[in-house]
Design a protein around this motif. Structure first.
Motif, mmCIF file in Angstrom:
data_model
loop_
_atom_site.group_PDB
_atom_site.id
_atom_site.type_symbol
_atom_site.label_atom_id
_atom_site.label_comp_id
_atom_site.label_asym_id
_atom_site.label_seq_id
_atom_site.Cartn_x
_atom_site.Cartn_y
_atom_site.Cartn_z
ATOM 1 N N MET A 65 0.843 -1.189 0.000
ATOM 2 C CA MET A 65 0.000 0.000 0.000
ATOM 3 C C MET A 65 0.877 1.238 0.000
ATOM 4 N N SER A 66 0.451 2.288 -0.710
ATOM 5 C CA SER A 66 1.221 3.518 -0.805
ATOM 6 C C SER A 66 0.364 4.662 -0.285
ATOM 7 N N GLU A 67 0.346 4.836 1.041
ATOM 8 C CA GLU A 67 -0.520 5.846 1.634
ATOM 9 C C GLU A 67 0.108 7.233 1.509
ATOM 10 N N LEU A 68 -0.752 8.251 1.654
ATOM 11 C CA LEU A 68 -0.314 9.648 1.588
ATOM 12 C C LEU A 68 -0.474 10.268 2.963
ATOM 13 N N ARG A 69 0.583 10.868 3.441
ATOM 14 C CA ARG A 69 0.528 11.572 4.717
ATOM 15 C C ARG A 69 0.397 13.059 4.458
ATOM 16 N N VAL A 70 -0.618 13.689 5.057
ATOM 17 C CA VAL A 70 -0.918 15.095 4.826
ATOM 18 C C VAL A 70 -0.933 15.819 6.160
ATOM 19 N N LEU A 71 -0.255 16.957 6.234
ATOM 20 C CA LEU A 71 -0.272 17.807 7.425
ATOM 21 C C LEU A 71 -1.219 18.970 7.170
ATOM 22 N N VAL A 72 -2.292 19.059 7.996
ATOM 23 C CA VAL A 72 -3.250 20.160 7.886
ATOM 24 C C VAL A 72 -3.261 20.890 9.218
ATOM 25 N N ASP A 73 -2.740 22.118 9.211
ATOM 26 C CA ASP A 73 -2.670 22.914 10.440
ATOM 27 C C ASP A 73 -2.004 22.137 11.568
ATOM 28 N N GLY A 74 -0.924 21.397 11.225
ATOM 29 C CA GLY A 74 -0.172 20.669 12.226
ATOM 30 C C GLY A 74 -0.698 19.287 12.521
ATOM 31 N N THR A 75 -1.859 18.924 11.973
ATOM 32 C CA THR A 75 -2.439 17.602 12.201
ATOM 33 C C THR A 75 -2.124 16.700 11.022
ATOM 34 N N GLU A 76 -1.572 15.515 11.312
ATOM 35 C CA GLU A 76 -1.210 14.597 10.242
ATOM 36 C C GLU A 76 -2.374 13.668 9.925
ATOM 37 N N LEU A 77 -2.694 13.573 8.619
ATOM 38 C CA LEU A 77 -3.713 12.649 8.138
ATOM 39 C C LEU A 77 -3.046 11.610 7.256
ATOM 40 N N ARG A 78 -3.541 10.367 7.334
ATOM 41 C CA ARG A 78 -3.016 9.306 6.490
ATOM 42 C C ARG A 78 -4.130 8.879 5.531
ATOM 43 N N LEU A 79 -3.862 9.022 4.227
ATOM 44 C CA LEU A 79 -4.874 8.765 3.212
ATOM 45 C C LEU A 79 -4.518 7.493 2.451
ATOM 46 N N SER A 80 -5.496 6.599 2.316
ATOM 47 C CA SER A 80 -5.289 5.336 1.618
ATOM 48 C C SER A 80 -5.225 5.570 0.113
ATOM 49 N N ASP A 81 -4.470 4.710 -0.576
ATOM 50 C CA ASP A 81 -4.365 4.826 -2.021
ATOM 51 C C ASP A 81 -5.476 4.074 -2.749
ATOM 52 N N THR A 82 -6.466 3.586 -2.018
ATOM 53 C CA THR A 82 -7.516 2.766 -2.628
ATOM 54 C C THR A 82 -8.706 3.581 -3.109
ATOM 55 N N LYS A 83 -8.755 4.866 -2.816
ATOM 56 C CA LYS A 83 -9.897 5.673 -3.232
ATOM 57 C C LYS A 83 -9.474 7.143 -3.311
ATOM 58 N N PRO A 84 -10.235 7.959 -4.050
ATOM 59 C CA PRO A 84 -9.965 9.406 -4.068
ATOM 60 C C PRO A 84 -10.373 10.035 -2.742
ATOM 61 N N HIS A 85 -9.700 11.132 -2.394
ATOM 62 C CA HIS A 85 -9.976 11.835 -1.147
ATOM 63 C C HIS A 85 -10.336 13.279 -1.469
ATOM 64 N N PRO A 86 -11.578 13.689 -1.179
ATOM 65 C CA PRO A 86 -11.992 15.068 -1.497
ATOM 66 C C PRO A 86 -11.146 16.083 -0.753
ATOM 67 N N ILE A 87 -10.990 17.243 -1.382
ATOM 68 C CA ILE A 87 -10.309 18.360 -0.740
ATOM 69 C C ILE A 87 -11.135 19.608 -1.011
ATOM 70 N N GLY A 88 -11.412 20.354 0.053
ATOM 71 C CA GLY A 88 -12.253 21.537 -0.075
ATOM 72 C C GLY A 88 -11.773 22.649 0.827
ATOM 73 N N ALA A 89 -12.537 23.707 0.868
ATOM 74 C CA ALA A 89 -12.173 24.866 1.672
ATOM 75 C C ALA A 89 -13.435 25.467 2.265
#
Length: 752
Positions: free
Chosen positions: A1-25
C-alpha cells in the motif's frame, strides 16, 4: 500500500491509495479527506505510481496555490513536501518514498509498517511555465507572439527535463512537437524565440533586455535555457546549394551571421540574393547543406520577419490602423488591446511617424510608406528582420535615413537585421558585408570594406567582375530523399488566430472604398432589378414572361456576386502573403473575405428583392413560404455562391487581366447555361449558381405548369418539396467548395 501523509494545520492525516480523497475549503481553511465536502474544489488520488491533485473546472478558492504559484492545470503531480495553501492555511501532502510491504485491508499475511522517514525537500519546482512578459509565468519572454502559458518545462521522476506544448505551438529543431526531452544543446522555438537547453535551469525573471535569467538551485544538474529574446537570432548556413531547373541559384554557401548584427547583402542581378532570401524564409529547400536559425535547423518561416521591396499596404487605411492590424496578427491571441496600442505608439515614435498616425497611407510620401512597411514587422518585436531593397527608389537622404534607422532598431530591439540591397553608399551602418557573385557564389563575408581593399577601382568595377559567370558550371546534384518534417504552419483545427483581425480589416476596407466604388456595388443589382421590372408587367405571376424575368434576376445576382470578389485575391495577393508569412493561414485570410462579402451579398440580395417587389408582384405563395422570402433566399444564395466562384477565379489568376478574362468566361457560362434559353442537362450545370437559383425559384412558382408554348420542360423546375432543398444544398456546396478551393490554391501558390 502507498498511503499519503498530509499535514493540515499541524495535524497529520493518512490517506489510503484505494480511493480518491476530497479536498475543499471553508472559512479560510483547507479540509482533506473525510473532513471535506464531496462537493469541494478537487480531490487527491493515487494513480499507478504517484499521487496527484485533481481540481475541478468550476470556481476555486481565492488564493489557492501549490508551492507558492497559482494552480493553472486540472491535474498537478505531487512530490515530497509540496505545500498547498489557501490564504495562509497550508496542507502539505507528502507521498511515500517507496510502497510499503504491507497488505491492504482485509488481506492475510504479515503486516509491516513503514518507519518514519525525514521529508526530503525538493529544491527545484517540478513544472515551470513559459510565457510572455507580464503574465506571471515562471520563465517570462519578451516576445509578443508568446502566449501567457505557451509551454511548460517539467522534470520526471528520473530527473529528466521535458518541454511540452501549453496553449501555444512548440518547435524542436525546426519541427512541430507536442513534447520533447530537453537534452543539452536542443533548440526549442516558442513564438519567434529560440530556447537552447544548457547546463543550468532557469527558474524565472523577465528575459528580453537582459541576456540571462537567474538560475535555480537544483539537487541535480538540469538543463538550462539560453533565450534569444533580447539577443537576436544567429544564422548559420553550411554548404547550402540550391538548384532549380538545372541552374545553380546558390553554390556551396557557408555563412555565419551573429545575433544582433546588421548585415548588408550586395551583388549584381542574378547573384542569388533573392534565392538567399527564399532559403531563409523557408520557401527554398536546399538541395545540399543545412540552414540553422537561432541554433536550430530551420524548417519554416515562423521565426523570420520579412519586409518585401514593394510597399504592400492598403492605401485607404490610416497609419495607426495599418500598424494596429499588423500588431494584432503578430501578437498572441491572449494579448490585451492596451498592450497592442502601447506597442503601436512605441513604433510610431521610433519611425518618427507620430504626426502621421491618422493620415491615410495614400497621402504619404515614398519614404514614409517605406517606414510604415518596416513598422509592420517592428510591432511584433522581431528577433530576425529580413529586408529586400528597403532603399530602392529613394533619394540619398532617405536612403541614409532608412539605413540609420535599421542600425538603431537593431541596437534598441536586440534584433538581427539582414538587408538585401543594390545600394553601397551607406555601409557604415552595417556590421557585416556579404558580397554575392553570379551563380550564387559567396565572394566575401566580413567587416565592411572599400572595393580598393579587394583589388577593385570602384564598386562599379567590382560589380562588373562579380557579374561574370564562375568558371565551374552548375554543379550536378539531386534533391535529398524527403524527410518527415512537420509543417511549420500545422495548427489545431479549431485555431482561428488572425481571423478576427482579418474580418475587421476587410469590413473596414469595404467601408473605405469611397462613394464611387460603393455606388458601383449598388448600381449593378439595382439597375438589374429595374430591368426585370420593365421586362414584364405581370411580374412573377403565372404568365408567358415569367421565365424571361427569372433569367434577368438570376443573371443579375450571379454577375453581382462574382463582381464582388474576382479581383480580391489577385489584387491583394502581396499584402495577404505578408500576413501568411507570419503564420496566418491562407484559409483564414480567404475566409475573412468570404464572410465579409457574404454579408455584402445579403444586403445586395435584399436590395434586388425589395426593388423588384416594389414594382411588380412576386410569385404565388407555395409550401407555406412567403413569396418575398423565397425570392430573397434565391437571390442571396446565387450571390453568395457566385461570390465564392469569384474568389476561386481570383486565386487562379496571376494578373488583373487574367482575372478579368476568367470572370468574363464565368459570366458567359452563367448567362448562357441558366436553363432559360435552351434545354440544359442538370448534371452539366450543377456548378453554376444561376442555373440552380433559377431552378429554385422556378420550382417554387411551378414554372413547368405555366410555361408558354415553345418553352421546354425542365426537371429542375418541377414543383415539389424535393427539388427546392436540393437546389439550396447545391448552391451551399458550390459556395463552400469554392472558398475552400480558393484557400487551397492560394496556400499552394505561396508555398511554391
Amino acid at each position: 500500500m502507498s498511503e499519503l501523509r498530509v499535514l493540515v494545520d499541524g495535524t497529520e492525516l493518512r490517506l489510503s491509495d484505494t480511493k480518491p480523497h476530497p479536498i475543499g475549503a471553508a472559512n479560510g481553511r483547507l479540509h482533506v479527506g473525510d473532513a471535506a465536502d464531496a462537493g469541494g474544489f478537487g480531490y487527491l488520488v493515487f494513480e499507478i505510481t504517484s499521487w496527484f491533485l485533481h481540481t475541478k473546472t468550476g470556481p476555486r478558492p481565492a488564493g489557492l496555490r501549490l508551492n507558492g504559484r497559482p494552480i493553472t492545470r486540472l491535474v498537478e503531480p505531487l512530490s515530497d513536501d509540496d505545500e498547498l495553501t489557501i490564504g495562509d492555511r497550508p496542507a502539505r501532502p507528502a507521498p511515500p518514498r517507496r510502497p510499503a510491504e504491507s497488505a491492504g485491508p482485509g488481506s492475510s499475511g504479515p503486516r509491516t509498517k513503514t518507519g518514519p522517514t525525514a521529508p526530503r525537500r525538493s529544491a527545484r519546482p517540478r513544472t515551470l511555465t513559459i510565457g510572455r512578459v507580464g503574465t506571471g509565468a515562471d520563465i517570462e519572454i519578451a516576445d509578443p507572439s508568446v502566449r501567457a502559458e505557451h509551454a511548460y518545462l517539467e522534470v520526471d521522476t528520473s530527473g529528466r527535463w521535458w518541454i511540452r506544448e501549453g496553449s501555444g505551438r512548440l518547435f524542436v529543431d525546426g519541427k512541430r512537437a507536442m513534447t520533447a526531452v530537453a537534452d543539452v544543446g536542443t533548440v526549442f522555438v516558442v513564438g519567434q524565440t529560440a530556447l537552447t537547453a544548457g547546463p543550468e535551469l532557469l527558474s524565472g525573471g523577465a528575459v528580453g533586455d537582459g541576456r540571462t535569467a537567474s538560475a535555480a538551485t537544483t539537487a541535480v544538474a538540469a538543463p538550462g535555457l539560453r533565450i534569444s529574446a533580447g539577443r537576436g537570432l544567429p544564422i548559420d548556413l553550411d554548404g547550402v546549394t540550391v538548384i532549380r531547373g538545372g541552374n545553380t541559384l546558390l553554390d556551396d554557401v557557408s555563412l555565419h551571421i551573429g545575433a544582433g548584427e546588421v548585415v548588408a547583402v550586395v551583388g549584381p542581378s542574378g547573384a542569388g540574393k533573392s534565392s538567399l532570401v527564399k532559403v531563409l524564409l523557408g520557401e527554398h529547400r536546399p538541395d545540399r547543406g543545412t540552414v540553422r536559425i537561432g541554433g536550430g535547423e530551420a524548417a519554416g518561416r515562423h521565426q523570420v520577419r520579412y519586409v518585401p521591396q514593394a510597399d504592400d499596404l492598403y492605401p485607404s487605411l490610416t497609419v495607426a490602423e495599418t500598424l494596429t492590424f499588423a500588431a494584432g496578427f503578430r501578437a498572441a491571441p491572449d494579448t490585451r488591446p492596451e498592450e497592442i496600442g502601447k506597442r503601436v505608439d512605441t513604433v510610431l515614435g521610433w519611425l518618427s511617424l507620430t504626426g502621421q498616425r491618422d493620415d491615410q497611407i495614400a497621402t504619404l510620401s515614398g519614404g514614409q510608406r517605406r517606414r510604415v512597411s518596416i513598422g509592420l514587422e517592428l510591432v511584433g518585436d522581431p528577433q530576425l528582420l529580413l529586408l529586400d531593397e528597403p532603399t530602392s527608389g529613394l533619394d540619398l537622404g532617405k536612403d541614409r535615413d532608412i539605413m540609420m534607422r535599421l542600425h538603431n532598431i537593431s541596437r534598441s530591439l536586440h534584433c538581427t537585421v539582414v538587408v538585401v540591397t543594390h545600394s553601397v553608399t551607406h555601409l557604415e551602418y552595417v556590421d557585416k558585408l556579404v558580397v554575392m557573385g553570379r551563380g550564387g557564389v559567396l565572394w566575401y563575408a566580413g567587416p565592411p570594406v572599400a572595393p580598393q581593399d579587394e583589388g577593385h577601382a570602384s564598386w562599379a568595377d567590382w560589380m562588373v567582375d562579380l557579374d561574370v559567370a564562375p568558371d565551374r558550371g552548375p554543379r550536378a546534384g539531386r534533391r535529398p530523399a524527403p524527410r518527415r518534417v512537420v509543417s511549420a504552419t500545422a495548427r489545431p483545427a479549431l485555431n482561428v488566430r488572425g481571423l478576427p483581425q482579418a474580418l475587421l480589416r476587410e469590413a473596414l476596407l469595404v467601408a473605405r472604398r469611397g462613394w464611387k466604388s460603393l455606388g458601383g456595388l449598388v448600381a449593378l443589382p439595382f439597375c438589374g432589378a429595374l430591368l426585370a421590372i420593365f421586362a414584364s408587367g405581370d411580374g412573377l405571376r403565372p404568365g408567358p414572361d415569367m421565365a424571361q424575368v427569372l433569367s434577368i434576376l438570376t443573371t443579375v445576382a450571379a454577375l453581382t456576386g462574382a463582381a464582388l470578389t474576382y479581383l480580391q485575391l489577385v489584387h491583394d495577393r502581396a499584402v495577404l502573403q505578408r500576413d501568411w508569412r507570419i503564420g496566418i493561414t491562407a484559409g483564414r485570410l480567404v475566409s475573412a473575405k468570404a464572410l465579409v462579402y457574404g454579408a455584402v451579398s445579403l444586403l445586395l440580395a435584399a436590395l434586388v428583392t425589395a426593388t423588384y417587389l416594389g414594382g411588380r408582384d412576386g410569385p404565388p405563395a407555395a409550401f407555406g413560404i412567403a413569396p418575398g422570402l423565397a425570392l430573397f433566399a434565391a437571390m442571396a444564395l446565387i450571390m453568395m455562391s457566385s461570390m465564392g466562384l469569384g474568389l476561386l477565379v481570383s486565386s487562379f489568376a496571376r494578373t488583373l487581366e487574367q482575372a478579368v478574362t476568367l470572370n468574363t468566361l464565368l459570366a458567359v457560362l452563367q448567362v448562357a447555361l441558366n436553363g432559360a434559353l435552351f434545354p440544359v442537362s442538370v448534371w452539366l450545370t450543377w456548378l453554376l449558381p444561376s442555373r440552380l437559383g433559377l431552378g429554385l425559384i422556378a420550382a417554387y412558382a411551378d414554372l413547368n405548369s405555366v410555361r408558354p408554348p415553345g418553352l421546354h420542360h425542365d426537371p429542375l423546375w418541377a414543383h415539389g418539396a424535393v427539388v427546392i432543398p436540393l437546389s439550396v444544398l447545391g448552391m451551399v456546396l458550390v459556395a463552400v467548395w469554392s472558398v475552400v478551393g480558393a484557400a487551397a490554391k492560394t496556400e499552394r501558390g505561396w508555398r511554391g
